[in-house]
Design an enzyme around this catalytic site. Structure first.
Site, short mmCIF file in Angstrom:
data_model
loop_
_atom_site.label_atom_id
_atom_site.label_comp_id
_atom_site.label_asym_id
_atom_site.label_seq_id
_atom_site.Cartn_x
_atom_site.Cartn_y
_atom_site.Cartn_z
N HIS A 157 -3.04 3.81 -1.44
CA HIS A 157 -4.38 3.49 -1.92
C HIS A 157 -5.20 4.77 -2.04
CE1 HIS A 157 -3.79 -0.87 -0.37
NE2 HIS A 157 -3.45 -0.76 -1.64
N GLU A 204 -7.82 6.47 0.46
CA GLU A 204 -7.43 6.59 1.87
C GLU A 204 -6.90 8.00 2.14
OE1 GLU A 204 -4.99 3.13 2.55
OE2 GLU A 204 -6.59 1.81 1.84
N HIS A 246 -2.17 3.78 6.09
CA HIS A 246 -3.36 3.35 5.36
C HIS A 246 -4.59 3.61 6.23
CE1 HIS A 246 -1.54 1.01 1.96
NE2 HIS A 246 -0.49 1.10 2.76
N GLU A 273 -2.78 1.12 9.92
CA GLU A 273 -4.15 1.26 9.43
C GLU A 273 -4.88 2.20 10.39
OE1 GLU A 273 -5.54 0.09 6.73
OE2 GLU A 273 -4.25 -1.56 6.04
#
Length: 439
Positions: free
Chosen positions: A185, A188, A318, A391
């Site tokens: 993404h 990020e 992420h 994450e």
């Protein structure tokens, strides 16, 4: 940096920054009306995974989900679908005003990008050219440990760099292969720094750190620091942030495919991605329709040697929410076809142990919300690679600003994962060993 969202939006009222689709260099940038913003940040009460899945299924941009709330960015066309969920929505302000508050707004008169770099306060992050130079310097400094190759090209013809770290990097050895991927993404950017941290630690530390040396000597480590370089460059192209998530490949109605909804295992199956080209979770026209995911797929497929997949473990980094996630994402069931009770137990046990080292929250991916076409499901479902999503920092954020922590956090928040990375490498010979099983 860690202002409340309301304070952040208040400080940015009247600022202009448009999150427009990446188009040609003649694109114009019009100011956002603060009276009627095109995109609004909402906090939504979501007590359960089913509630979070209902929110995600509307195609909104899910920024984070934790502690009974989900934070999203919704376009005007998506608000009715959000309201139809029956969940409590709290509007928190203009999404584009948030972005404008994070850095300077520096548009040329015709809207052309003028900087292709990070704004003030973020200079410690690597843009594509700097990342490439860092990887090349690593090979120059450690020719006996590192080998740099491109696994293919992005939509805009940037190299998808992969660096191999091994005590014999030019040789395909009979050792477990471990893959680390970052920056699927675009916005990020902290994940690029995470992959560079892994590269630096296992090369610079080899001569002086016995534990590092042992892992390099007994594993083959592959790192792809930016799976989505076009999107990452677009996100910073003006010298301010755009909050861009997808790649920049045009689609029939807008621009961009979400790489992490474009993988081929149960692609588009289960309401965990969007068929709308304007959505931030647009899954593409078909599995692997994005060139970036297709090239990474090709590399993974190529590592099947003599009928055996050489890659045993994988982490996809992420931001944000400080979570460790594992398959499956497409179903709430802990076990499913291709994932039995022992395998689910091994996933969870290693996930919990890694979380014990970095303080993240461990959970099966679907416990967050349903996703389909994700990289972890494909890695496991097709190749039985023990694949996790991390994450990273922060644990929660005030909307889009959670994606853009200042560069002062890079060192601590990447080093925070050293122990988890080492655990994954340690068990890469046989992950079921962590629950007392053999391979």
């Amino acid at each position: 940096m860690h202002l409340s969202l309301r304070a952040l939006v208040a400080a940015a009222l009247g600022a202009s920054l448009v999150l427009s689709a990446p188009v040609t260099s003649s694109a114009s940038h019009r100011p956002v009306s603060t009276n009627s913003p095109d995109r609004v940040v909402y906090e939504i009460a979501t007590p359960g995974a089913e509630d979070r899945s209902a929110v995600a299924a509307t195609g909104v941009d899910v920024l984070g989900a934790k502690d009974g709330t989900t934070t999203v960015v919704a376009e005007r066309s998506q608000v009715k679908a959000l309201e139809a969920t029956g969940l409590e929505l709290t509007p928190l302000g203009d999404a584009d005003a948030q972005l404008a508050a994070l850095g300077r707004v520096d548009f040329a008169p015709n809207g052309d990008a003028t900087t292709l770099d990070f704004p003030s306060g973020y200079a410690g992050y690597h843009n594509f050219a700097e990342m490439t130079a860092e990887l090349r310097q690593t090979v120059t400094d450690h020719p006996n440990l590192a080998r740099l190759t491109s696994i293919g090209k992005s939509y805009q013809n940037r190299d998808l760099w992969m660096i191999k770290i091994s005590n014999a990097p030019a040789t395909d050895q009979a050792k477990p292969e471990v893959l680390f991927t970052c920056n699927q993404h675009a916005r990020e950017h902290l994940t690029v720094e995470m992959c560079l941290r892994i590269v630096q630690r296992f090369t610079d530390g080899y001569a002086t750190n016995a534990a590092v040396k042992n892992l390099v000597d007994t594993r083959e480590i592959f790192v792809v620091p930016s799976v989505n370089p076009d999107g990452a460059e677009y996100d910073i192209a003006t010298g301010s942030f755009r909050g861009w998530r997808k790649n920049v490949q045009p689609n029939s109605t807008a621009t961009g495919t979400d790489p992490n909804r474009n993988w081929g295992y149960r692609w588009g199956c289960c309401g965990g991605s969007s068929s709308s080209g304007s959505s931030d979770t647009y899954r593409g026209t078909a599995a692997f329709s994005a060139p970036e995911t297709a090239r990474l797929r090709d590399h993974v497929n190529s590592r099947v040697v003599g009928g055996v997949q050489q890659i045993t473990t994988h982490i996809d980094f992420h931001t944000y929410s400080e979570l460790i996630l594992w398959p499956f994402g497409y179903t709430y069931d802990d076990t499913a076809t291709g994932l039995n009770a022992d395998q689910a137990n091994a996933f969870a046990t290693l996930g919990r142990q890694m979380a014990g080292s970095n303080g993240y929250t461990p959970q099966q991916s679907s416990d967050l919300y349903i996703t389909d076409g994700g990289i972890n499901d494909w890695m496991w479902g097709v190749h039985k690679i023990w694949s996790y999503t991390f994450e990273m920092y922060p644990a929660s954020g005030s909307g889009l600003n959670g994606f853009y922590p200042r560069d002062t956090v890079i060192a601590a928040q990447t080093a925070r994962n050293d122990g988890a990375v080492d655990l994954l490498l340690t068990y890469s010979d046989c992950v079921p060993r962590i629950i007392g099983k053999t391979c």
